[in-house]
Design a protein around this motif. Structure first.
Motif, PDB file in Angstrom:
ATOM      1  N   MET A  43      21.011 -15.481  12.439  1.00 53.05           N
ATOM      2  CA  MET A  43      21.405 -14.571  11.358  1.00 53.05           C
ATOM      3  C   MET A  43      20.190 -13.750  10.925  1.00 53.05           C
ATOM      4  O   MET A  43      19.092 -14.294  10.816  1.00 53.05           O
ATOM      5  N   ASN A  44      20.405 -12.441  10.690  1.00 58.05           N
ATOM      6  CA  ASN A  44      19.388 -11.691   9.924  1.00 58.05           C
ATOM      7  C   ASN A  44      20.048 -10.970   8.756  1.00 58.05           C
ATOM      8  O   ASN A  44      20.714 -11.636   7.955  1.00 58.05           O
ATOM      9  N   ASP A  45      19.890  -9.681   8.606  1.00 54.42           N
ATOM     10  CA  ASP A  45      20.225  -8.982   7.353  1.00 54.42           C
ATOM     11  C   ASP A  45      21.593  -9.314   6.737  1.00 54.42           C
ATOM     12  O   ASP A  45      22.593  -9.401   7.449  1.00 54.42           O
ATOM     13  N   PRO A  46      21.662  -9.338   5.400  1.00 55.87           N
ATOM     14  CA  PRO A  46      22.959  -9.319   4.731  1.00 55.87           C
ATOM     15  C   PRO A  46      23.587  -7.935   4.924  1.00 55.87           C
ATOM     16  O   PRO A  46      22.888  -6.924   4.920  1.00 55.87           O
ATOM     17  N   PHE A  60      26.990 -10.519   7.629  1.00 55.31           N
ATOM     18  CA  PHE A  60      25.582 -10.645   8.019  1.00 55.31           C
ATOM     19  C   PHE A  60      25.387 -10.367   9.504  1.00 55.31           C
ATOM     20  O   PHE A  60      26.296 -10.550  10.310  1.00 55.31           O
ATOM     21  N   GLN A  61      24.182  -9.902   9.821  1.00 58.32           N
ATOM     22  CA  GLN A  61      23.806  -9.693  11.218  1.00 58.32           C
ATOM     23  C   GLN A  61      23.803 -11.049  11.911  1.00 58.32           C
ATOM     24  O   GLN A  61      23.134 -11.990  11.467  1.00 58.32           O
ATOM     25  N   HIS A  62      24.552 -11.127  12.989  1.00 56.43           N
ATOM     26  CA  HIS A  62      24.810 -12.442  13.569  1.00 56.43           C
ATOM     27  C   HIS A  62      24.847 -12.368  15.093  1.00 56.43           C
ATOM     28  O   HIS A  62      25.522 -11.502  15.659  1.00 56.43           O
ATOM     29  N   VAL A  68      18.353 -16.859  18.662  1.00 49.11           N
ATOM     30  CA  VAL A  68      17.397 -15.745  18.580  1.00 49.11           C
ATOM     31  C   VAL A  68      18.192 -14.451  18.424  1.00 49.11           C
ATOM     32  O   VAL A  68      19.396 -14.414  18.708  1.00 49.11           O
ATOM     33  N   TRP A  69      17.539 -13.392  17.988  1.00 53.91           N
ATOM     34  CA  TRP A  69      18.203 -12.099  17.827  1.00 53.91           C
ATOM     35  C   TRP A  69      18.811 -11.688  19.170  1.00 53.91           C
ATOM     36  O   TRP A  69      18.219 -11.913  20.227  1.00 53.91           O
ATOM     37  N   GLY A  70      19.969 -11.083  19.146  1.00 57.60           N
ATOM     38  CA  GLY A  70      20.641 -10.646  20.378  1.00 57.60           C
ATOM     39  C   GLY A  70      21.760  -9.710  20.002  1.00 57.60           C
ATOM     40  O   GLY A  70      21.697  -9.070  18.953  1.00 57.60           O
ATOM     41  N   PHE A 101      25.085  -3.026  14.050  1.00 55.97           N
ATOM     42  CA  PHE A 101      23.883  -3.201  13.233  1.00 55.97           C
ATOM     43  C   PHE A 101      24.259  -3.162  11.742  1.00 55.97           C
ATOM     44  O   PHE A 101      25.428  -3.082  11.375  1.00 55.97           O
ATOM     45  N   SER A 102      23.231  -3.158  10.907  1.00 59.38           N
ATOM     46  CA  SER A 102      23.439  -3.319   9.468  1.00 59.38           C
ATOM     47  C   SER A 102      24.198  -2.165   8.824  1.00 59.38           C
ATOM     48  O   SER A 102      24.186  -1.036   9.323  1.00 59.38           O
ATOM     49  N   GLY A 103      24.809  -2.464   7.702  1.00 62.03           N
ATOM     50  CA  GLY A 103      25.558  -1.465   6.948  1.00 62.03           C
ATOM     51  C   GLY A 103      26.153  -2.086   5.706  1.00 62.03           C
ATOM     52  O   GLY A 103      25.783  -3.192   5.303  1.00 62.03           O
ATOM     53  N   PHE A 171      17.830   5.455  13.132  1.00 62.56           N
ATOM     54  CA  PHE A 171      18.827   6.217  12.371  1.00 62.56           C
ATOM     55  C   PHE A 171      19.920   5.218  12.009  1.00 62.56           C
ATOM     56  O   PHE A 171      20.901   5.062  12.733  1.00 62.56           O
ATOM     57  N   ARG A 172      19.688   4.462  10.904  1.00 59.34           N
ATOM     58  CA  ARG A 172      20.589   3.319  10.724  1.00 59.34           C
ATOM     59  C   ARG A 172      20.687   2.785   9.294  1.00 59.34           C
ATOM     60  O   ARG A 172      20.012   3.233   8.400  1.00 59.34           O
ATOM     61  N   ASP A 173      21.531   1.758   9.190  1.00 57.91           N
ATOM     62  CA  ASP A 173      21.696   0.930   7.988  1.00 57.91           C
ATOM     63  C   ASP A 173      22.304   1.703   6.811  1.00 57.91           C
ATOM     64  O   ASP A 173      21.727   1.742   5.712  1.00 57.91           O
ATOM     65  N   PRO A 174      23.482   2.312   7.007  1.00 56.61           N
ATOM     66  CA  PRO A 174      24.094   3.108   5.929  1.00 56.61           C
ATOM     67  C   PRO A 174      24.524   2.243   4.750  1.00 56.61           C
ATOM     68  O   PRO A 174      25.191   1.227   4.918  1.00 56.61           O
ATOM     69  N   TRP A 223      11.184   2.457   8.110  1.00 48.86           N
ATOM     70  CA  TRP A 223      12.032   2.240   6.931  1.00 48.86           C
ATOM     71  C   TRP A 223      13.401   1.768   7.403  1.00 48.86           C
ATOM     72  O   TRP A 223      13.975   2.350   8.332  1.00 48.86           O
ATOM     73  N   GLU A 224      13.929   0.730   6.728  1.00 44.51           N
ATOM     74  CA  GLU A 224      15.229   0.159   7.110  1.00 44.51           C
ATOM     75  C   GLU A 224      16.008  -0.216   5.847  1.00 44.51           C
ATOM     76  O   GLU A 224      15.446  -0.318   4.761  1.00 44.51           O
ATOM     77  N   CYS A 225      17.280  -0.462   6.027  1.00 49.29           N
ATOM     78  CA  CYS A 225      18.142  -1.047   4.986  1.00 49.29           C
ATOM     79  C   CYS A 225      17.868  -0.542   3.570  1.00 49.29           C
ATOM     80  O   CYS A 225      17.357  -1.273   2.718  1.00 49.29           O
ATOM     81  N   ASN A 305      11.160 -13.342   7.973  1.00 54.58           N
ATOM     82  CA  ASN A 305      10.243 -12.236   8.213  1.00 54.58           C
ATOM     83  C   ASN A 305      10.218 -11.996   9.717  1.00 54.58           C
ATOM     84  O   ASN A 305      10.142 -12.957  10.492  1.00 54.58           O
ATOM     85  N   TRP A 306      10.315 -10.730  10.121  1.00 49.04           N
ATOM     86  CA  TRP A 306      10.355 -10.433  11.558  1.00 49.04           C
ATOM     87  C   TRP A 306       9.121 -10.943  12.288  1.00 49.04           C
ATOM     88  O   TRP A 306       9.147 -11.101  13.513  1.00 49.04           O
ATOM     89  N   GLN A 307       8.035 -11.223  11.545  1.00 46.70           N
ATOM     90  CA  GLN A 307       6.819 -11.734  12.187  1.00 46.70           C
ATOM     91  C   GLN A 307       7.061 -13.034  12.950  1.00 46.70           C
ATOM     92  O   GLN A 307       6.426 -13.296  13.952  1.00 46.70           O
TER      93      GLN A 307
HETATM   94  C1  FRU Z   1      16.513  -4.946   9.724  1.00 46.24           C
HETATM   95  C2  FRU Z   1      17.162  -4.458  10.995  1.00 46.24           C
HETATM   96  C3  FRU Z   1      18.038  -3.251  10.702  1.00 46.24           C
HETATM   97  C4  FRU Z   1      19.008  -3.278  11.838  1.00 46.24           C
HETATM   98  C5  FRU Z   1      19.210  -4.766  12.045  1.00 46.24           C
HETATM   99  C6  FRU Z   1      19.450  -5.169  13.465  1.00 46.24           C
HETATM  100  O1  FRU Z   1      16.159  -6.277   9.754  1.00 46.24           O
HETATM  101  O2  FRU Z   1      16.163  -4.141  11.951  1.00 46.24           O
HETATM  102  O3  FRU Z   1      17.327  -2.043  10.579  1.00 46.24           O
HETATM  103  O4  FRU Z   1      20.193  -2.622  11.547  1.00 46.24           O
HETATM  104  O5  FRU Z   1      18.046  -5.401  11.564  1.00 46.24           O
HETATM  105  O6  FRU Z   1      19.806  -6.502  13.554  1.00 46.24           O
END
Ligand code: FRU
Length: 504
Positions: A43-46, A60-62, A68-70, A101-103, A171-174, A223-225, A305-307
């Motif tokens: 899971m990442n972003d709400p 959520f990003q799933h 791992v992210w995929g 992706f996120s939104g 160009f994302r995350d509306p 810049w994101e989200c 944290n993406w780190q």
């Molecule tokens: C932020 C982010 C967003 C993107 C999503 C992809 O953590 O990089 O910008 O939409 O994660 O999972």
């Protein structure tokens, strides 16, 4: 006999002051009990946080198939109290336009899109991995989907994408909200190193309004989200533009900055150009607010944290969300700041254990001893602490600790997780992180919330916030306050948090 009595008293004291390890924690060490985490997978972003008919929806990003992210899907969870979450079926799957992706999500009260009155409409980024591989810059586009059964089933709009990429790689995350004075939707979109605002009458046709921030704020990464919200300060509207940034946060990696100012339906004008952070700790990212909650602004972020998010030592799942927080604006020395406090709903699971006044700390003061059988879920509130050097060690019986404190010389709070247990998975993890004190008054108030593998610090009623995760070999259930000199604390409240297991 006397000895047995003594043991009984000791056992009772421990039961009262410490909640026991849950079965879930025994099976899955580091599984948060109060914070939302997915049953399995990554899971990442709400995303798409929206409230309707007594239910808080959290998408959520799933990546359901790996830790791992995929390929991104939108997972889904529902809560009626912001504390207990129930995971639902996956809401949005990747499609021919790309992964999801996120939104955000809105309730289309006036049926502007024609999908139906009160349709739940999700606005998200389609990310085409094929397009990216083929070398195009136009692989991220904005699409919509709607649900007429409160998020259970979804239909993707056949005219997708609704906002095509003009040739910007990021160009994302509306994040969409209704701008009532102009009777139109406003989309706040992250466009590489700035924000672009778009407007629409119907969620389908979007027109560019303005751009913001190329030369303002922190730019250590992309810049994101973003999120655009408004508050009312004694009749005066105050707008806040939230912009997540990765990397380039105040303590390295990902973090959430914000700007205060005004918005007239077309442009955002900042009233202050210094960089401010909603959370200075390393582990709150991609945080945004719920829509359709009226004047209550409820915020939640991804607690990682993406780190190092992809390598943290959990087995069946990766990552949790922060606890939901309520945002307000406060004026300090003529400048507006956003304060975040824990939502009051968390009070319902708090079992008070101690409430003491006028505590004198001379050297060290044990609030509660560490216990191997305790689950590490607690809330500690300290009120009326002088702004002097002091710290609080959260400990376990294995000698591991996380230290939270205040350093008068630098006027900074800190969280030190150097000796917090398993830190070897990433070389930058074992660190001390700092945050400025923003409040100007003499006395400090602190709230600490501990879960199995996280700590959230709300200082000065939420003006300075820090979130930190860690992976001890046993929960950190002990708390000892330390001060080099004499420290007088007006009030100390300590309680344990008793929740039903998440997702069961
Ligand atoms: C932020 C982010 C967003 C993107 C999503 C992809 O953590 O990089 O910008 O939409 O994660 O999972």
């Amino acid at each position: 006999m006397r000895y047995n009595n003594y043991l009984m008293t000791l056992a009772t004291a421990l039961i009262l002051t410490q909640a026991p390890l849950t079965a879930q924690q025994k099976a899955e060490p580091h599984r948060p009990q109060l914070h939302f985490s997915p049953k399995k997978g990554w899971m990442n972003d709400p995303n798409g946080m929206v409230f309707i008919n007594g239910q808080y929806h959290l998408f959520f990003q799933h990546n359901p198939d790996a830790t791992v992210w995929g390929p991104m899907h939108w997972g889904h969870a529902i809560s009626t109290d912001l504390v207990h979450w129930k995971e639902q079926a996956i809401a949005l799957y990747p499609d021919s336009l790309g992964t999801i992706f996120s939104g955000s999500a809105v309730i289309d009260v006036n049926n502007t899109a024609g999908f139906g009155k009160n349709a739940m409409v999700a606005v998200y980024t389609n990310h085409s991995h094929e397009g990216e591989k083929a070398g195009s810059d136009k692989f991220q586009n904005q699409s919509i989907a709607y649900s007429l059964d409160e998020g259970k089933t979804w239909t993707k709009y056949k005219g997708n994408p609704v906002l095509k990429n003009p040739g910007i790689r990021d160009f994302r995350d509306p994040k969409v909200s209704w701008y009532a004075p102009g009777k139109k939707w406003i989309m706040t979109l992250a466009t590489l190193d700035h924000i672009t605002f778009y407007s629409s009458p119907d969620l389908k046709n979007w027109k560019e309004e303005s751009r913001f921030g190329r030369t303002l704020g922190a730019h250590g990464g992309v810049w994101e989200c973003p999120d655009l919200i408004s508050f009312n300060d004694k009749g005066k509207p105050i707008w806040v533009l939230i912009v997540n940034l990765n990397p380039g946060g105040p303590n390295g990696g990902s973090a959430t900055q914000y700007f205060t100012g005004s918005f007239n339906g077309h442009t955002f004008t900042p009233d202050d150009t210094t960089t401010k952070w909603l959370d200075y700790g390393p582990d709150e990212y991609a945080g945004i607010t719920w829509s359709n909650t009226g004047n209550r602004k409820l915020f939640l972020g991804w607690m990682s944290n993406w780190q190092y998010a992809n390598v943290v030592p959990t087995k069946n799942w990766r990552s949790a969300m922060t606890l939901p927080r309520e945002l307000t604006v406060k004026k300090i020395n003529g400048r507006y700041f956003v304060a975040s406090t824990l939502v009051k709903e968390v009070d319902a699971v708090l079992r008070p254990v101690r409430n003491a006044s006028d505590i004198r700390v001379t050297g060290r003061y044990e609030v509660v001893p560490a216990s191997a059988a305790a689950n590490g879920l607690f809330r500690l509130d300290l009120r009326g602490i002088p702004a002097a050097d002091f710290s609080m060690a959260l400990t376990n019986t294995k000698g591991e600790e996380v230290v939270v404190g205040f350093d008068k010389a630098t006027n900074q709070f800190y969280i030190d997780r150097t000796r917090s247990g398993n830190t070897g998975f990433e070389k930058g993890f074992a660190k001390r992180h700092v945050a400025p004190r923003i409040a100007a008054n003499a006395g400090m108030n602190l709230t600490l919330i501990g879960d199995a593998a996280s700590l959230e610090l709300f200082a000065d009623d939420g003006l300075t916030v820090m979130t930190s995760i860690f992976f001890p070999s046993e929960p950190l259930s002990g708390i000892t306050i330390k001060a080099p000199g004499n420290l007088q604390i007006k009030q100390l409240k300590y309680g344990v948090l008793v929740t039903k297991p998440q997702n069961r």
